[in-house]
Design an enzyme around this catalytic site. Structure first.
Site, PDB file in Angstrom:
ATOM      1  N   ASN A   7       3.840   1.102  -9.132  1.00  0.00           N
ATOM      2  CA  ASN A   7       4.604   2.300  -8.474  1.00  0.00           C
ATOM      3  C   ASN A   7       5.824   2.796  -9.198  1.00  0.00           C
ATOM      4  O   ASN A   7       6.780   2.187  -9.481  1.00  0.00           O
ATOM      5  CB  ASN A   7       5.133   1.513  -7.063  1.00  0.00           C
ATOM      6  CG  ASN A   7       5.746   2.867  -6.395  1.00  0.00           C
ATOM      7  OD1 ASN A   7       5.834   3.995  -6.551  1.00  0.00           O
ATOM      8  ND2 ASN A   7       6.085   2.249  -5.080  1.00  0.00           N
ATOM      9  N   ARG A  91       0.162   3.954  -7.369  1.00  0.00           N
ATOM     10  CA  ARG A  91       0.665   4.828  -6.063  1.00  0.00           C
ATOM     11  C   ARG A  91       0.852   6.282  -6.653  1.00  0.00           C
ATOM     12  O   ARG A  91       1.637   6.570  -7.474  1.00  0.00           O
ATOM     13  CB  ARG A  91       1.839   4.346  -5.725  1.00  0.00           C
ATOM     14  CG  ARG A  91       2.334   5.195  -4.477  1.00  0.00           C
ATOM     15  CD  ARG A  91       3.803   4.524  -4.153  1.00  0.00           C
ATOM     16  NE  ARG A  91       4.487   5.536  -3.136  1.00  0.00           N
ATOM     17  CZ  ARG A  91       5.435   5.927  -2.839  1.00  0.00           C
ATOM     18  NH1 ARG A  91       6.366   5.288  -3.610  1.00  0.00           N
ATOM     19  NH2 ARG A  91       5.976   6.499  -1.810  1.00  0.00           N
ATOM     20  N   HIS A 180       3.563   8.578   3.036  1.00  0.00           N
ATOM     21  CA  HIS A 180       3.512   6.831   3.668  1.00  0.00           C
ATOM     22  C   HIS A 180       1.963   6.585   4.041  1.00  0.00           C
ATOM     23  O   HIS A 180       1.880   5.887   4.940  1.00  0.00           O
ATOM     24  CB  HIS A 180       4.368   6.645   4.815  1.00  0.00           C
ATOM     25  CG  HIS A 180       6.073   6.722   4.442  1.00  0.00           C
ATOM     26  ND1 HIS A 180       6.780   7.063   5.515  1.00  0.00           N
ATOM     27  CD2 HIS A 180       6.596   6.348   3.539  1.00  0.00           C
ATOM     28  CE1 HIS A 180       8.182   7.257   4.889  1.00  0.00           C
ATOM     29  NE2 HIS A 180       8.088   6.418   3.561  1.00  0.00           N
ATOM     30  N   ARG A 241      18.077  11.366   4.696  1.00  0.00           N
ATOM     31  CA  ARG A 241      17.364  12.463   4.824  1.00  0.00           C
ATOM     32  C   ARG A 241      17.726  13.045   6.344  1.00  0.00           C
ATOM     33  O   ARG A 241      17.579  12.169   7.195  1.00  0.00           O
ATOM     34  CB  ARG A 241      15.746  12.503   4.616  1.00  0.00           C
ATOM     35  CG  ARG A 241      15.530  12.171   2.969  1.00  0.00           C
ATOM     36  CD  ARG A 241      14.217  12.533   3.035  1.00  0.00           C
ATOM     37  NE  ARG A 241      13.659  11.874   1.620  1.00  0.00           N
ATOM     38  CZ  ARG A 241      12.688  10.861   1.316  1.00  0.00           C
ATOM     39  NH1 ARG A 241      12.290  10.264   2.673  1.00  0.00           N
ATOM     40  NH2 ARG A 241      12.559  10.464   0.373  1.00  0.00           N
ATOM     41  N   GLU A 382       1.835  -2.137   1.400  1.00  0.00           N
ATOM     42  CA  GLU A 382       1.305  -0.970   0.727  1.00  0.00           C
ATOM     43  C   GLU A 382       0.567  -1.346  -0.695  1.00  0.00           C
ATOM     44  O   GLU A 382      -0.509  -0.883  -1.121  1.00  0.00           O
ATOM     45  CB  GLU A 382       2.328   0.290   0.163  1.00  0.00           C
ATOM     46  CG  GLU A 382       2.619   0.878   1.660  1.00  0.00           C
ATOM     47  CD  GLU A 382       4.194   1.662   1.451  1.00  0.00           C
ATOM     48  OE1 GLU A 382       4.986   0.933   1.559  1.00  0.00           O
ATOM     49  OE2 GLU A 382       3.977   2.746   1.527  1.00  0.00           O
TER      50      GLU A 382
END
Ligand code: ADP
Length: 397
Positions: A7, A91, A180, A241, A382
């Site tokens: 990742n 990823r 996601h 955010r 993940e």
């Protein structure tokens, strides 16, 4: 077969080595401050002691070389040689409309990922740098791209179109993509297994509540809506955010404070969310749960926004069988889960089992047996999902 999962961000790189047959984690680690002074690699070899090395990492290729050195180190490594890595799963944040599933990386795939860089200018180029560094250092080893957006490609157009002139979709592919996806995919499948029901017959709502946060609606095994949009800024209130916002606020702040759109986007991405609402207290939910008024204010706003999305998705699917909580906050914060379920979801016939809701780190049903809609906590993974998808593709080849 050992699968290396990478990742790769712009200045950091997380990695895991997973045995695809046993699904055991052989080693994991992190390279930080790539291209910046003070870089270091932290390596966790299986059950062994963690190894930290402060070492110069001018670029991602150097970082990957250090990862490979750590994995094969005679003293603390876990592999005899690099030939023991069967494939690498990367990823990749944005696959645009080009990728509805994971794919073996070819020159054409890299070109298509590059073409999506417009949509994820910070992430896709960094992800590609990781791919190219691995290709250079591990020639002949298959590379697989697993996209954050792929799972959401089944959304119907009424869910993914913005209500702006259609020509912007046609010209620039401006639409909602969602992120996601690897987590929503993994968690929704685990939910079906935990409920002992067929994935294809369920209506599920998955709440991935971490520093970044999104909700998805999964009906009959397909994602039909999700809260993040063309970028991860839309939807829930997140760590830093803003999530949903009247676009007119941007113009208003620009006029009042003489700021550029770029500056305001940075505020919406980095200084907003629970950090912003709490008056700068923290983006970390553990700090917000300290009983302060500022923390409470942020937590209540976060819970309400999440509950509103759950309500919207129950409506969009004309019902819901189970709601799943995952990621840092979703897996760990009993109080946030309690706030969402107890304050807002009674109309779905939800009754929380308060004792089960206190459990951590394991898959659990946290509603009572009588609860009409089930609520589940499912730790996401993940990296394991990326390793599985990589193995499935490489085994076929
Ligand atoms: P990301 O992958 O988006 O960075 P994570 O899924 O790892 O985020 O979630 C990180 C967040 O989870 C932290 O910022 C913190 O707010 C929250 N978190 C972690 N542990 C707890 C806890 N015990 N209680 C409440 N929140 C927690």
């Amino acid at each position: 077969m050992n699968i290396l999962v990478i990742n790769c961000g712009s200045s950091s790189l997380k990695f895991q080595l997973i045995d695809a047959e046993t699904e055991e984690l052989t080693a994991r680690g992190l390279c930080e401050r790539i291209g910046i002074s003070g870089s270091r690699i932290t390596f966790f070899p299986g059950d062994g002691e963690k190894v930290v090395r402060e070492v110069s990492m001018p670029d991602h290729k150097t970082a990957i070389q250090l990862v490979l050195d750590a994995l094969t180190d005679e003293g603390t490594g876990v592999l005899a040689d690099l030939g023991q890595i069967g494939a690498v799963g990367h990823r990749i944040v944005h696959g645009g409309e080009a990728f509805a599933q994971a794919t073996v990386i070819t020159p054409a795939v890299k070109e298509a990922i590059r073409a999506c860089s417009d949509l994820a200018p910070l992430h896709n180029p960094a992800n590609l740098t990781g791919v190219e560094a691995c290709e250079a250092l591990m020639p002949g080893v298959p590379m697989v791209a697993v996209f954050d957006t792929a799972f959401h490609q089944t959304m119907p157009e009424e869910a993914y179109l913005y209500a702006i002139p259609y020509r912007y979709y046609e010209k620039y592919k401006i639409r909602r993509y969602g992120f996601h996806g690897t987590s929503h995919d993994y968690v929704s499948h685990r939910a079906a297994a935990l409920l002992g029901r067929s994935y294809e017959e369920l209506k599920l709502i998955v709440c991935h509540l971490g520093n970044g946060a999104s909700v998805s609606a999964v009906r009959n095994g397909k994602c039909v809506d999700t809260s993040m949009g063309m970028t991860p800024l839309e939807g829930l209130i997140m760590g830093t955010r803003s999530g949903d916002l009247d676009p007119a606020v941007i113009q208003f702040i620009a006029d009042k404070e003489d700021k550029s759109i770029g500056e305001i986007m940075s505020i919406l991405n980095k200084e907003s969310g629970v950090l912003g609402i709490s008056g700068g207290l923290s983006s970390d939910f553990r700090d917000l749960e300290n009983g302060s008024l500022e923390g409470e204010r942020a937590l209540h706003a976060f819970a309400l926004r999440t509950a509103k999305y759950i309500g919207a998705y129950a409506a969009a699917m004309n019902g819901v069988d189970a709601i799943c909580f995952t990621a840092g906050v979703g897996e760990n914060s009993a109080s946030v889960r309690g706030m969402i379920c107890n304050s807002y979801l009674g109309y779905l016939g939800i009754t929380l089992d308060e004792e089960a809701n206190q459990k951590r780190g394991c898959e659990t049903i946290i509603t009572t047996p009588e609860s009409l809609t089930k609520v589940l906590v499912i730790p996401t993974n993940e990296e394991l999902a990326i390793a599985r998808q990589t193995y499935a593709l490489v085994r076929q080849a």
